[in-house]
Design an enzyme around this catalytic site. Structure first.
Site, PDB file in Angstrom:
ATOM      1  N   GLY A 149       0.879  -1.298   0.099  1.00 52.41           N
ATOM      2  CA  GLY A 149       0.031  -0.076  -0.008  1.00 52.41           C
ATOM      3  C   GLY A 149       0.866   1.362  -0.083  1.00 52.41           C
ATOM      4  O   GLY A 149       2.144   1.159  -0.168  1.00 52.41           O
ATOM      5  N   ASN A 150       0.423   2.348   0.493  1.00 53.71           N
ATOM      6  CA  ASN A 150       0.883   3.677   0.512  1.00 53.71           C
ATOM      7  C   ASN A 150       0.483   4.706   1.529  1.00 53.71           C
ATOM      8  O   ASN A 150      -0.584   4.299   1.929  1.00 53.71           O
ATOM      9  CB  ASN A 150       0.823   4.273  -0.782  1.00 53.71           C
ATOM     10  CG  ASN A 150      -0.131   4.908  -1.419  1.00 53.71           C
ATOM     11  OD1 ASN A 150      -0.848   5.401  -0.792  1.00 53.71           O
ATOM     12  ND2 ASN A 150      -0.706   4.122  -2.655  1.00 53.71           N
ATOM     13  N   TYR A 151       0.790   5.597   1.842  1.00 46.85           N
ATOM     14  CA  TYR A 151       0.650   6.440   2.886  1.00 46.85           C
ATOM     15  C   TYR A 151      -0.629   7.495   2.634  1.00 46.85           C
ATOM     16  O   TYR A 151      -0.799   8.170   3.456  1.00 46.85           O
ATOM     17  CB  TYR A 151       1.747   7.457   3.281  1.00 46.85           C
ATOM     18  CG  TYR A 151       2.745   6.573   4.030  1.00 46.85           C
ATOM     19  CD1 TYR A 151       2.558   5.827   5.172  1.00 46.85           C
ATOM     20  CD2 TYR A 151       4.265   6.485   3.582  1.00 46.85           C
ATOM     21  CE1 TYR A 151       3.543   5.002   6.025  1.00 46.85           C
ATOM     22  CE2 TYR A 151       5.141   5.592   4.128  1.00 46.85           C
ATOM     23  CZ  TYR A 151       4.769   5.121   5.302  1.00 46.85           C
ATOM     24  OH  TYR A 151       5.905   4.355   5.817  1.00 46.85           O
ATOM     25  N   ALA A 180      -3.585   7.771  -5.183  1.00 48.78           N
ATOM     26  CA  ALA A 180      -2.224   7.385  -5.130  1.00 48.78           C
ATOM     27  C   ALA A 180      -2.324   5.871  -5.545  1.00 48.78           C
ATOM     28  O   ALA A 180      -2.146   4.836  -4.549  1.00 48.78           O
ATOM     29  CB  ALA A 180      -1.286   7.415  -3.749  1.00 48.78           C
TER      30      ALA A 180
END
Ligand code: CTP
Length: 396
Positions: free
Chosen positions: A205-207, A273
């Site tokens: 995943g990402n932030y 994102a």
């Protein structure tokens, strides 16, 4: 103004005596008015007068006679909340999030636009703490109706006088009329991260929090636009009545949802994102630890923005984001042409206060016709306002 719901928050200031006149102006224009007062305001204007003129009970306390005042619903009821007169004390509390009376709790929970009309003596008006607090309210997206020059309660002449009732009325009327520039339009917005499953317990995943995209969806909706928000895994949500949220998890889910909705949209803002790569296969069972290294094979996901750029019609506006850590400008401009977008909103992770982890952001918006707009550092809601403004300009 017919049928518009106006919530007036009155603070303890001499200018409160002008509020009955303001209520009358709204009522005469067929608006519906409710009033909340701070306890201090009741010394300057009678709740009975305001209740009689507004034809609604007025609120002062968070609870009375063992009944709780539903501050959340008051903020949801209103099309706009006007804090007038806004005293220096209440402005400071609004800026810092203090919540020790009904008016403040309505303000903090309100989902409607907020307008603030300060009133104070000139020396207070000039104090740096007041100026800073007012700037903070602006960074929250609150609209300020400037104080005027004239005779003050102290007998001095100077700045700090609350704008006259007719001026406040005109500001509210103009704001509510001007706000519907996207009525009848439909928008698609992506927001948040995507999660690419590796096995039943792990993902890549990402932030991204989704905050920026949700703010854009809400600002578009504030302008009367019907918004489909395709939201990756996020703890945030929106309750805006004009926003329909489709919750997705992976880049592939997000692609499908966007393809299903893009055609009927006039505007598409791709602020999510999205993972560029996804595991080639998802293990059915938890991947067990073994000696040595673990190699993952990743395959490319579909680029949603790029795909929409290839099928975009003349009337549609396509807006992408570019989150960069180096060569920001050239990468962003490349994305503008490569993905056939109408606008690219660039944020740099190098900018203090910008990017995933913050409530604020600082962006440069590149238009396909060579336009360029650089924002200051401000709240994500205020940045969303700038982006929506650019979209409106590009449509007109
Ligand atoms: N984007 C998308 N689908 C993807 C990847 C990105 O729609 N699979 C969109 C993003 O929502 C954003 C824009 O493309 O609007 C740019 O995303 P970004 O991650 O900055 O760039 P990439 O195109 O992924 O390229 P790179 O990661 O190499 O910078």
């Amino acid at each position: 103004m017919k049928g518009k719901k106006i919530l007036i928050g009155v603070c303890g200031s001499i200018a409160a005596y002008k509020i009955p006149e303001l209520v009358r102006l709204f009522i005469k224009a067929d608006a519906e008015v409710k009033v909340v007062l701070t306890p201090a305001a009741t010394q300057f204007v009678s709740p009975l007068v305001l209740a009689t003129l507004s034809k609604h009970n007025v609120g002062v306390e968070l609870s009375s006679n063992h009944e709780w005042a539903n501050h959340v619903m008051l903020g949801r009821w209103a099309d706009i909340m006007l804090v007038a007169p806004a005293s220096v004390n209440t402005i400071a509390k609004m800026a810092t999030g203090l919540c020790d009376n009904l008016l403040l709790s309505v303000y903090l929970s309100a989902t409607c636009p907020i307008m603030v009309a300060p009133a104070m003596d000139e020396d207070m008006f000039n104090h740096p703490s007041f100026k800073q607090n007012l700037a903070t309210l602006q960074s929250y997206g609150n609209v300020i109706v400037d104080s005027e020059h004239g005779e003050l309660a102290s007998g001095l002449i100077g700045y700090g006088r609350m704008a006259e009732p007719i001026t406040l009325f005109q500001h509210v009327a103009h704001f509510l009329e001007a706000k519907k520039k996207l009525k009848g339009k439909k928008a698609l917005v992506t927001a948040g991260p995507t999660y690419e499953n590796l096995d039943p317990v792990r993902f890549i995943g990402n932030y991204s929090s989704g905050k920026m995209g949700i703010a854009i969806a809400e600002k578009l909706a504030d302008e009367g636009c019907e918004v489909t928000l395709v939201l990756g895994p996020s703890s945030l949500k929106t309750n805006h009545p004009l926003v329909t949220t489709i919750a997705v998890r992976s880049a592939a889910d997000m692609y499908e949802a966007c393809m299903a909705h893009f055609e009927r949209c006039d505007i598409a803002v791709m602020s999510a994102a999205v993972a560029d790569y996804t595991p080639a296969s998802v293990a059915d069972e938890k991947i067990k630890k073994k000696d040595g290294e673990l190699q993952l094979t990743l395959t490319k996901t579909k680029d949603i923005l790029k795909q929409l750029g290839t099928i975009k019609k003349e009337h549609q506006r396509l807006i992408g984001f570019a989150l960069e850590t180096s060569n920001e400008r050239s990468y962003a401009l490349n994305k503008l042409t490569e993905k056939n977008a109408d606008m690219i909103v660039m944020n740099s992770l190098k900018e203090e206060g910008a990017g995933f982890a913050h409530d604020t952001n600082k962006v440069t918006i590149f238009g396909k016709n060579g336009t360029e707009y650089a924002s200051t550092l401000k709240s994500k809601a205020a940045i969303a306002g700038d982006i929506v403004q650019k979209i409106i300009e590009s449509l007109s």
